[in-house]
Design a protein around this motif. Structure first.
Motif, PDB file in Angstrom:
ATOM      1  N   VAL A 126      30.448  42.880  37.091  1.00 51.09           N
ATOM      2  CA  VAL A 126      30.621  41.829  38.107  1.00 51.09           C
ATOM      3  C   VAL A 126      31.858  40.973  37.832  1.00 51.09           C
ATOM      4  O   VAL A 126      32.702  40.781  38.726  1.00 51.09           O
ATOM      5  CB  VAL A 126      29.343  40.973  38.222  1.00 51.09           C
ATOM      6  N   PRO A 127      32.043  40.423  36.617  1.00 49.96           N
ATOM      7  CA  PRO A 127      33.268  39.628  36.391  1.00 49.96           C
ATOM      8  C   PRO A 127      34.548  40.427  36.566  1.00 49.96           C
ATOM      9  O   PRO A 127      35.535  39.921  37.114  1.00 49.96           O
ATOM     10  CB  PRO A 127      33.093  39.138  34.941  1.00 49.96           C
ATOM     11  N   LEU A 128      34.554  41.695  36.087  1.00 45.69           N
ATOM     12  CA  LEU A 128      35.770  42.496  36.228  1.00 45.69           C
ATOM     13  C   LEU A 128      36.079  42.806  37.686  1.00 45.69           C
ATOM     14  O   LEU A 128      37.251  42.781  38.097  1.00 45.69           O
ATOM     15  CB  LEU A 128      35.623  43.796  35.428  1.00 45.69           C
ATOM     16  N   CYS A 129      35.046  43.089  38.477  1.00 38.76           N
ATOM     17  CA  CYS A 129      35.278  43.365  39.902  1.00 38.76           C
ATOM     18  C   CYS A 129      35.879  42.151  40.599  1.00 38.76           C
ATOM     19  O   CYS A 129      36.846  42.270  41.368  1.00 38.76           O
ATOM     20  CB  CYS A 129      33.970  43.782  40.566  1.00 38.76           C
ATOM     21  N   PHE A 130      35.333  40.987  40.333  1.00 35.16           N
ATOM     22  CA  PHE A 130      35.883  39.772  40.942  1.00 35.16           C
ATOM     23  C   PHE A 130      37.286  39.486  40.411  1.00 35.16           C
ATOM     24  O   PHE A 130      38.146  38.990  41.147  1.00 35.16           O
ATOM     25  CB  PHE A 130      34.959  38.579  40.664  1.00 35.16           C
ATOM     26  N   GLY A 131      37.527  39.787  39.129  1.00 34.49           N
ATOM     27  CA  GLY A 131      38.850  39.555  38.569  1.00 34.49           C
ATOM     28  C   GLY A 131      39.915  40.414  39.208  1.00 34.49           C
ATOM     29  O   GLY A 131      40.987  39.920  39.586  1.00 34.49           O
ATOM     30  N   PHE A 132      39.628  41.729  39.367  1.00 34.73           N
ATOM     31  CA  PHE A 132      40.611  42.613  39.994  1.00 34.73           C
ATOM     32  C   PHE A 132      40.764  42.299  41.481  1.00 34.73           C
ATOM     33  O   PHE A 132      41.863  42.417  42.036  1.00 34.73           O
ATOM     34  CB  PHE A 132      40.201  44.072  39.793  1.00 34.73           C
ATOM     35  N   ARG A 133      39.670  41.888  42.108  1.00 33.00           N
ATOM     36  CA  ARG A 133      39.770  41.495  43.528  1.00 33.00           C
ATOM     37  C   ARG A 133      40.671  40.274  43.684  1.00 33.00           C
ATOM     38  O   ARG A 133      41.507  40.219  44.599  1.00 33.00           O
ATOM     39  CB  ARG A 133      38.377  41.194  44.068  1.00 33.00           C
ATOM     40  N   SER A 134      40.523  39.316  42.802  1.00 32.56           N
ATOM     41  CA  SER A 134      41.383  38.134  42.855  1.00 32.56           C
ATOM     42  C   SER A 134      42.822  38.483  42.501  1.00 32.56           C
ATOM     43  O   SER A 134      43.768  37.887  43.038  1.00 32.56           O
ATOM     44  CB  SER A 134      40.854  37.065  41.896  1.00 32.56           C
ATOM     45  N   LEU A 135      43.001  39.455  41.606  1.00 38.32           N
ATOM     46  CA  LEU A 135      44.351  39.867  41.251  1.00 38.32           C
ATOM     47  C   LEU A 135      45.056  40.523  42.427  1.00 38.32           C
ATOM     48  O   LEU A 135      46.255  40.304  42.658  1.00 38.32           O
ATOM     49  CB  LEU A 135      44.288  40.829  40.064  1.00 38.32           C
TER      50      LEU A 135
END
Length: 664
Positions: A126-135
């Motif tokens: 979950v954190p990685l998905c949101f991180g790459f989405r924000s990137l």
């Protein structure tokens, strides 16, 4: 394994941080929500309609407080559990025991795999998905990663709360299973994500082994568990709400709910003039009865954190409700300065101080606002911000004449809103010095002068105030990305646009292309002036006002649109430290006549702020500030940089820093 140890260490740090930030965020969001509702019910008056939705939200406050306290209690336990070695042992044991509910029967392998997938998915995926989405959206990886971590913390908290309630429903048998599973996991230090790998070791501590269920059977079993828990919860609610079950054991619950319903319905109706203290007492009583009933039904669900958070809510509710029963009486405003020739009485200060020949200590002294044909200075705007506090609109022209004089180029009052309106402002037009030039229109907004204004202050900044207060314990604001904090604050509260819609319409009224509009205000008035200036791309000078950096998204302004706003911030002013300023900040000294640091109340005062600006800069128009500033300024202080150390009642001239070598 060294790699596994390092991973578990990172997991402890991340989860403890995520749970702590989620707890503080939940407290801040709920504090902002309850303040919104109290403002809508007790302070908004005719500005907003108290509709059925507002009443329903107000009626649900006790239940919402209990739910927040339960969630906060679980988050507090999870923070401690995340620091454990290995982390989240209690969380794993709770979920496994809620599904199995029998200390003799080992959990199925499919259940252990599902729990592993849940923990790894929430902690990593979950954190990685949101991180790459924000990137991808060019907001920064860290912003998205933190947002995903907070969401994962909330989701895991809800899972743990559901498991805790399920164990409470099943009673002692499930409690024994919880203790046994925790003992086994702790004895072998089974980490999150390794339960299925070490399944044989786990199963050896149970009397019976579960059948190797496939995933479809596991889903059916979990669905059966949800149905059972729903039936038990529904039965509990029906027994509590039923007015027919007036037995000795169940009578208090329905009577309390009926009484709270009646009190909340009367409180939101202005025509009944219902006492605020009665609604406060009834709300506290309702929360107490509900908490006792829940503790009797689920004795192990609520812990110490539940009581602490509930006390926090009760104190906030009592303060907001009982505070509204007191009134702050308006006072008649005296002009900040007077034109030359108007007798003000003998004082030690000169009747005209135009500043020295050196550069003034404050950069704001050299700035003017408005059109070039009708410029206004910082002292002019400070005077108008003070005049906005005048109760009687008929007295405003007299204050303008005493402060700015009379004649063809003297300012005139365009409009004056009623003192009871929120916000209250006056509109003053400064005519151009030459024909055809652009006029300067100044809109001065009144600050906090009544409990209704106090409600509005707290309503606008309750969420960020709680976050800033909690940041003194854990530096959450310095660790979270600014866009994430703006997103959190932006999703709280009811609509606020009614506060400045009327002001925006007044700015558009009678506006010529050559005119320049300027906004000013003190405290709450400065806050609204910043919001309107950002929304309409206007210039503004505000005094002792909160900032708008974290609250920009909530007020539908961008930090870039308020960078041209100038904020005068005295040292020691607590109100100015709320939120962060995104525009130009002019910090000024706030000292007593003996050189000591001024009190918070004195530093927030507009008169002392204006006198400090006059002391440092002087007034190019040569107006008389002596009557107002004699209580704040000594003659030897004019035009000099104040020393850092206190100087006593009678300072010597040698103690002042005078870069120009002038004598005053």
């Amino acid at each position: 394994m060294p790699i596994l140890s390092v991973y578990m260490c990172s997991l402890r740090i991340r989860w403890s941080y995520f749970f702590l930030c989620a707890l503080f965020t939940a407290l801040a969001l709920f504090a902002g929500t309850i303040t919104e509702l109290f403002f809508a019910v007790f302070a908004a008056g005719a500005d907003i309609s108290v509709c059925q939705q507002v009443w329903l939200s107000f009626w649900l406050l006790p239940f919402g407080a209990m739910f927040l306290a339960l969630v906060g209690d679980e988050m507090g336990d999870l923070v401690i559990d995340a620091i454990d070695r290995p982390p989240l042992l209690w969380c794993l044991s709770l979920v496994l025991a809620a599904v199995q509910r029998d200390r003799r029967l080992a959990p199925a392998r499919s259940t252990c795999e599902a729990v592993d997938m849940l923990i790894i998915g929430l902690s990593e995926v979950v954190p990685l998905c949101f991180g790459f989405r924000s990137l991808v959206q060019r907001r920064g990886f860290w912003h998205g990663y933190m947002q995903g971590g907070l969401i994962a913390a909330f989701l895991l908290t809800l899972v743990v709360l559901l498991a805790d309630v399920t164990i409470g429903i099943y009673g002692s048998r499930a409690q024994q299973a919880l203790r046994h599973v925790y003992h086994v996991l702790d004895k072998h230090k089974i980490c999150p994500g390794t339960i299925a790998v070490r399944y044989e070791l786990l199963r050896s501590h149970f009397e019976q082994a579960s059948l190797q269920q496939n995933r479809e059977q596991g889903c059916k079993r979990f669905a059966t568990l949800l149905v059972f828990a729903w039936r038990r919860a529904s039965r509990f609610m029906l027994e509590s709400w039923s007015l027919c079950a007036f037995t000795q054991q169940n009578a208090l619950m329905p009577v309390t709910l009926v009484a709270w319903t009646a009190v909340s319905a009367l409180a939101v109706q202005d025509r009944f003039q219902f006492p605020v203290a009665v609604s406060a007492i009834m709300m506290v009583f309702t929360v107490t009865v509900l908490s006792v009933k829940m503790a009797m039904a689920f004795p192990d669900v609520a812990g110490p954190f539940y009581t602490v958070i509930l006390i926090f809510f009760v104190c906030a509710a009592l303060g907001l409700q009982v505070g509204g029963s007191f009134a702050l009486g308006p006072k008649t405003v005296q002009p900040l300065m007077r034109m030359p020739g108007i007798f003000t009485g003998p004082t030690d200060l000169p009747h005209a101080w135009r500043g020295n020949r050196s550069e003034p200590p404050y950069a704001a002294c050299r700035i003017t606002w408005g059109s070039q044909e009708a410029p206004v200075s910082v002292l002019d705007l400070a005077s108008l911000a003070l005049i906005a506090y005048e109760v009687d609109c008929n007295a405003v022209p007299r204050l303008l004449e005493e402060s700015f004089g009379s004649g063809m180029h003297a300012p005139r009052l365009e409009s004056c809103r009623s003192y009871d309106e929120l916000p209250r402002w006056i509109s003053v037009r400064f005519p151009a010095r030459r024909p055809g030039g652009g006029d300067t229109r100044v809109f001065a907004i009144k600050g906090t002068s009544s409990w209704r204004d106090v409600y509005a202050d707290i309503k606008l900044f309750a969420t960020i105030e709680v976050l800033q207060a909690l940041s003194k314990i854990v530096p959450i604001l310095s660790l979270l990305p600014v866009p994430l904090v703006q997103s959190i604050v932006g999703h709280t509260g009811l609509a606020d646009t009614y506060m400045w819609d009327g002001l925006e319409r007044a700015i558009d009224k009678d506006h010529r292309k050559s005119d320049v509009s300027v906004l000013t205000g003190h405290s709450l008035g400065g806050c609204i002036a910043q919001i309107v200036a950002g929304r309409r791309q206007l210039s503004a000078l505000v005094f002792s006002s909160p900032g708008l950096l974290y609250s920009a998204r909530r007020f539908d302004v961008s930090p870039e649109s308020i960078r041209h706003v100038v904020a005068v911030v005295p040292d020691g002013d607590v109100i100015s430290s709320v939120d962060e300023h995104a525009g130009v900040v002019q910090r000024i000294a706030c000292r007593t006549l003996t050189g000591q640091a001024g009190s918070t109340a004195a530093c927030h005062g507009l008169r002392k702020t204006a006198c400090e600006v006059w002391r440092a800069c002087g007034d190019v128009r040569g107006r008389d500030f002596s009557d107002t500033c004699v209580a704040y300024v000594l003659p030897d202080m004019l035009g000099h940089t104040l020393p850092e150390e206190p100087w006593g009642q009678s300072p010597s001239r040698d103690g002042w820093a005078d870069p120009a070598g002038l004598t005053t």
